[in-house]
Design an enzyme around this catalytic site. Sequence first.
Site, PDB file in Angstrom:
ATOM      1  N   GLY A  36       0.834  -1.202   0.000  1.00 42.25           N
ATOM      2  CA  GLY A  36       0.000   0.000   0.000  1.00 42.25           C
ATOM      3  C   GLY A  36       0.864   1.245   0.000  1.00 42.25           C
ATOM      4  O   GLY A  36       1.990   1.261  -0.502  1.00 42.25           O
ATOM      5  N   GLY A  37       0.314   2.285   0.610  1.00 39.23           N
ATOM      6  CA  GLY A  37       1.032   3.556   0.663  1.00 39.23           C
ATOM      7  C   GLY A  37       2.367   3.438   1.361  1.00 39.23           C
ATOM      8  O   GLY A  37       3.258   4.273   1.163  1.00 39.23           O
ATOM      9  N   GLY A  61      21.903  11.725 -30.781  1.00 40.82           N
ATOM     10  CA  GLY A  61      21.442  12.347 -29.538  1.00 40.82           C
ATOM     11  C   GLY A  61      22.042  11.683 -28.326  1.00 40.82           C
ATOM     12  O   GLY A  61      22.279  12.329 -27.290  1.00 40.82           O
ATOM     13  N   ALA A  62      22.315  10.389 -28.424  1.00 41.67           N
ATOM     14  CA  ALA A  62      22.878   9.683 -27.277  1.00 41.67           C
ATOM     15  C   ALA A  62      24.324  10.127 -27.020  1.00 41.67           C
ATOM     16  O   ALA A  62      24.784  10.142 -25.878  1.00 41.67           O
ATOM     17  CB  ALA A  62      22.796   8.185 -27.495  1.00 41.67           C
TER      18      ALA A  62
HETATM   19  C1  HXC Z   1      -3.362  -3.370  12.439  1.00 42.07           C
HETATM   20  C2  HXC Z   1      -2.298  -5.269  11.764  1.00 42.07           C
HETATM   21  C3  HXC Z   1      -2.133  -4.727  10.474  1.00 42.07           C
HETATM   22  C4  HXC Z   1      -2.636  -3.425  10.214  1.00 42.07           C
HETATM   23  C5  HXC Z   1      -1.251  -6.677  10.498  1.00 42.07           C
HETATM   24  N1  HXC Z   1      -1.746  -6.472  11.723  1.00 42.07           N
HETATM   25  N2  HXC Z   1      -1.487  -5.640   9.702  1.00 42.07           N
HETATM   26  N3  HXC Z   1      -2.905  -4.583  12.732  1.00 42.07           N
HETATM   27  N4  HXC Z   1      -3.236  -2.784  11.234  1.00 42.07           N
HETATM   28  N5  HXC Z   1      -2.495  -2.837   9.027  1.00 42.07           N
HETATM   29  C6  HXC Z   1      -1.697  -7.372  12.875  1.00 42.07           C
HETATM   30  C7  HXC Z   1      -2.551  -8.601  12.668  1.00 42.07           C
HETATM   31  O1  HXC Z   1      -3.875  -8.324  13.023  1.00 42.07           O
HETATM   32  C8  HXC Z   1      -1.899  -9.567  13.627  1.00 42.07           C
HETATM   33  O2  HXC Z   1      -2.276  -9.236  14.943  1.00 42.07           O
HETATM   34  C9  HXC Z   1      -0.423  -9.214  13.505  1.00 42.07           C
HETATM   35  O3  HXC Z   1      -0.379  -7.883  12.992  1.00 42.07           O
HETATM   36  C10 HXC Z   1       0.328 -10.129  12.579  1.00 42.07           C
HETATM   37  O4  HXC Z   1      -0.378 -10.176  11.359  1.00 42.07           O
HETATM   38  P1  HXC Z   1      -0.661 -11.551  10.605  1.00 42.07           P
HETATM   39  O5  HXC Z   1      -1.721 -11.285   9.617  1.00 42.07           O
HETATM   40  O6  HXC Z   1      -0.888 -12.645  11.601  1.00 42.07           O
HETATM   41  O7  HXC Z   1       0.735 -11.808   9.896  1.00 42.07           O
HETATM   42  P2  HXC Z   1       1.003 -12.454   8.490  1.00 42.07           P
HETATM   43  O8  HXC Z   1       0.201 -13.694   8.310  1.00 42.07           O
HETATM   44  O9  HXC Z   1       2.496 -12.579   8.399  1.00 42.07           O
HETATM   45  O10 HXC Z   1       0.499 -11.410   7.408  1.00 42.07           O
HETATM   46  C11 HXC Z   1       1.106 -10.141   7.307  1.00 42.07           C
HETATM   47  C12 HXC Z   1       0.288  -9.225   6.393  1.00 42.07           C
HETATM   48  C13 HXC Z   1      -1.182  -9.182   6.842  1.00 42.07           C
HETATM   49  C14 HXC Z   1       0.387  -9.731   4.949  1.00 42.07           C
HETATM   50  C15 HXC Z   1       0.936  -7.841   6.456  1.00 42.07           C
HETATM   51  O11 HXC Z   1      -1.219  -8.932   8.254  1.00 42.07           O
HETATM   52  C16 HXC Z   1      -1.982  -8.138   6.171  1.00 42.07           C
HETATM   53  O12 HXC Z   1      -2.424  -8.328   5.043  1.00 42.07           O
HETATM   54  N6  HXC Z   1      -2.213  -7.034   6.871  1.00 42.07           N
HETATM   55  C17 HXC Z   1      -3.062  -5.955   6.373  1.00 42.07           C
HETATM   56  C18 HXC Z   1      -2.387  -5.201   5.275  1.00 42.07           C
HETATM   57  C19 HXC Z   1      -3.165  -3.996   4.898  1.00 42.07           C
HETATM   58  O13 HXC Z   1      -4.164  -4.092   4.189  1.00 42.07           O
HETATM   59  N7  HXC Z   1      -2.752  -2.850   5.457  1.00 42.07           N
HETATM   60  C20 HXC Z   1      -3.397  -1.591   5.223  1.00 42.07           C
HETATM   61  C21 HXC Z   1      -2.832  -1.097   3.923  1.00 42.07           C
HETATM   62  S1  HXC Z   1      -3.452   0.468   3.551  1.00 42.07           S
HETATM   63  P3  HXC Z   1      -2.793 -10.332  15.967  1.00 42.07           P
HETATM   64  O14 HXC Z   1      -2.881  -9.609  17.236  1.00 42.07           O
HETATM   65  O15 HXC Z   1      -4.080 -10.794  15.443  1.00 42.07           O
HETATM   66  O16 HXC Z   1      -1.772 -11.391  15.956  1.00 42.07           O
HETATM   67  C22 HXC Z   1      -2.167   1.412   3.890  1.00 42.07           C
HETATM   68  C23 HXC Z   1      -2.439   2.836   3.581  1.00 42.07           C
HETATM   69  C24 HXC Z   1      -1.228   3.642   3.797  1.00 42.07           C
HETATM   70  O17 HXC Z   1      -1.170   1.026   4.317  1.00 42.07           O
HETATM   71  C25 HXC Z   1      -1.440   4.919   3.081  1.00 42.07           C
HETATM   72  C26 HXC Z   1      -0.254   5.766   3.118  1.00 42.07           C
HETATM   73  C27 HXC Z   1      -0.365   6.801   2.058  1.00 42.07           C
END
Ligand code: HXC
Length: 517
Positions: free
Chosen positions: A173-174, A407-408
Site C-alpha cells: 500500500g502507501g 542524440g545519445a
Molecule cells: C493493524 C495489523 C495490520 C494493520 C497486520 N496487523 N497488519 N494490525 N493494522 N495494518 C496485525 C494482525 O492483526 C496480527 O495481529 C499481527 O499484525 C500479525 O499479522 P498476521 O496477519 O498474523 O501476519 P502475516 O500472516 O504474516 O500477514 C502479514 C500481512 C497481513 C500480509 C501484512 O497482516 C496483512 O495483510 N495485513 C493488512 C495489510 C493492509 O491491508 N494494510 C493496510 C494497507 S493500507 P494479531 O494480534 O491478530 O496477531 C495502507 C495505507 C497507507 O497502508 C497509506 C499511506 C499513504
Amino acid sequence: MAKTTADKIKELQELKAKIALGGGAKRIEQQHAKGKWTARERVAHLFDPESFQELYIFTKHRSTASGMVGKETPAEGVVTGVGTVNGREVFVASQDFTVLGGSVGEMHANKIAQMFDLALKCGAPVIVINDSGGARIQEGVTSLSGYARIFYRNVLLSGVVPQISVIAGPCAGGAAYSPALSDFIVMIRGAELFITGPQVIEQVTGEKITAEELGGADAQMAHSGNVHFLAQDEEDAFRICKRLLSFLPANNMEDAPDYSGGELTFAPNPVLNTIIPDNRQHPYNVKDVIMQVVDRGDFMEIQERFAANAVIGFGRINGQTVGIVANQPMYMAGVLDINASDKIARFVRFCNSFNIPLITFVDVPGYMPGIQQEHSGIIRHGAKVLFAYSAATVPKITVVLRKAYGGAYIAMCSKDLGADRIAAWPTAEIAVMGAEGAVSIIYRNEMKEAADPAAARQELIEKYNEEFANPYQAAALNLIDDVIEPAETRRYLSLALESLRTKRELRPQKKHGLIPL
Ligand code: HXC
C-alpha cells in the site's frame, strides 16, 4: 509505602526489559521461524557494538478517536535511534513486526518523524527498516496522517542526507512510498513490496499472480527498477548498507570519506588496451573496463538487473568516491531506452546532490527506436538524461570508448552538456549516426546508379567509417580534449579529478528547474 529510589530504578529496568521484548517470546519465535530477524536484532547487526542509543522508547499510542487499539504496543512497534556504523553517525527506524504487525499508527509515525528531524539537524544518513502491515487499521485516519508526515520528511531530507530503505518484510500500500521517496532500496529475498496485493488485483482486473511474482525482490529488481540492491538474507542486507554508506558523504555539505593511501597504482594498465574487440559490431563487457579503472577493482553496482543496457554504481579513484555511468554493449548494444534513461538520470541527480564526481564511459549507438518506446515517452524519459547531466555541477569526466552516435552522444555527458574533461580512446566513433544508416541517406543516389548497388553500399560504408568513425574529427573541433591510450585511463581520470577538486560552478538562482517527469 512510597517507592524508594531503588524501587524506581528497578521499575525502570523492568519496564525497559519488557518493552525490549516487543510483541513477546511467541511472536519473536514466529518471526525467526520465517527466517527473519527482530527489529532489535537488525539494529544490533547494523551498528558498531555499544554505539546505539534508542530514542522515544516509552511512546504509547494515545486513545484515538476510534479507541480501538486495545493491545499493548511496546515501543509503538518501531525501534528508533542513532548509533555509529564503522564509526560514522547513522539514524535508524526499525519496524517491529511482532507488535501489531509493525503497523503504523499515529505515534509510531511520530517516532519516525522525530528521528528524521534529528537526522536532518545532525546531518547524518537515515536507514528505515520496513517490516509492516501498513497503516494501523484501528487508528483510522490518524495513521494515514502519520504516513503523510513521514513522506513529507522523506522529501525534506532528500538531497540533504542519504536515505536508505531496507525492505525486510511486507511493505504494501502507501507504505511502499516512503521507500520510493528514499535514495536507495535494499530488498531482502522473501520480502514483499507492492501497492495492491494479488487478491485485490484479481478482484479488480482478474489477473492472477503470486505475491512473490508480483512484488518479490526479483520482480522489483528486474521489472520495475524500484529496488537498487537485492539481499540474499538479513545479514547480506546490512552488509550492503554498510558498504553503500562507505561510498557516501554524511550530508550534502560534506565530501565522501577519503580512502586514499595504501597500495594504489596509476601505472599504465595494458589490460585496458585489449578490451575493445577488433570487430566494431562485437560486444564486450563494460564492467571489465570499470573494474580495471577503479581502486582495487571495487565497484558497487546499483540496479544490476534493471535496464542492464546501462551500468551505474560507485567506485573510488585515488580514494575519492565517484559515480560511474556506462553504456553496456553486452545488452541491447548499450542503447539508451526509457528505463536506461530513468536509471542514469536518477543516479546523476543523486551524485550531484551529494558532491560525488561523475565519470561516464560511452559506447552508445543512439536512443532506442520503436513504436512502443515512442508511445511510452522516450522523448520525455530520454530528456531526463540531458536535464540531469546539464544540471549537475559536480566534476564531470567522460571517456568515449567506442560508439557515440547522435542524440545519445550528446546525452552521455558530452562537452556541451558541461563535461569538464572528455577523452576518447582511439577506438571511438563519434558521428551523427552509424555508417549503415548514414550511407542509406547521404549516398542514396550513388547506390541507385551503381552497377552493383550492394558492392557500392559496402564500399561507401567503409569509406564513411574511415572518414567519420574515429575520434579525431571531434578532437580537432575541441569536442574531445584528448585521445588517450586505454591503458592510461586510470591515470587520466585521477589527474583530472585532482584538478577538479576546486571546481565551483555558479548557476542562476531559481526555486527549481523542471526535470521532465
Ligand atoms: C493493524 C495489523 C495490520 C494493520 C497486520 N496487523 N497488519 N494490525 N493494522 N495494518 C496485525 C494482525 O492483526 C496480527 O495481529 C499481527 O499484525 C500479525 O499479522 P498476521 O496477519 O498474523 O501476519 P502475516 O500472516 O504474516 O500477514 C502479514 C500481512 C497481513 C500480509 C501484512 O497482516 C496483512 O495483510 N495485513 C493488512 C495489510 C493492509 O491491508 N494494510 C493496510 C494497507 S493500507 P494479531 O494480534 O491478530 O496477531 C495502507 C495505507 C497507507 O497502508 C497509506 C499511506 C499513504
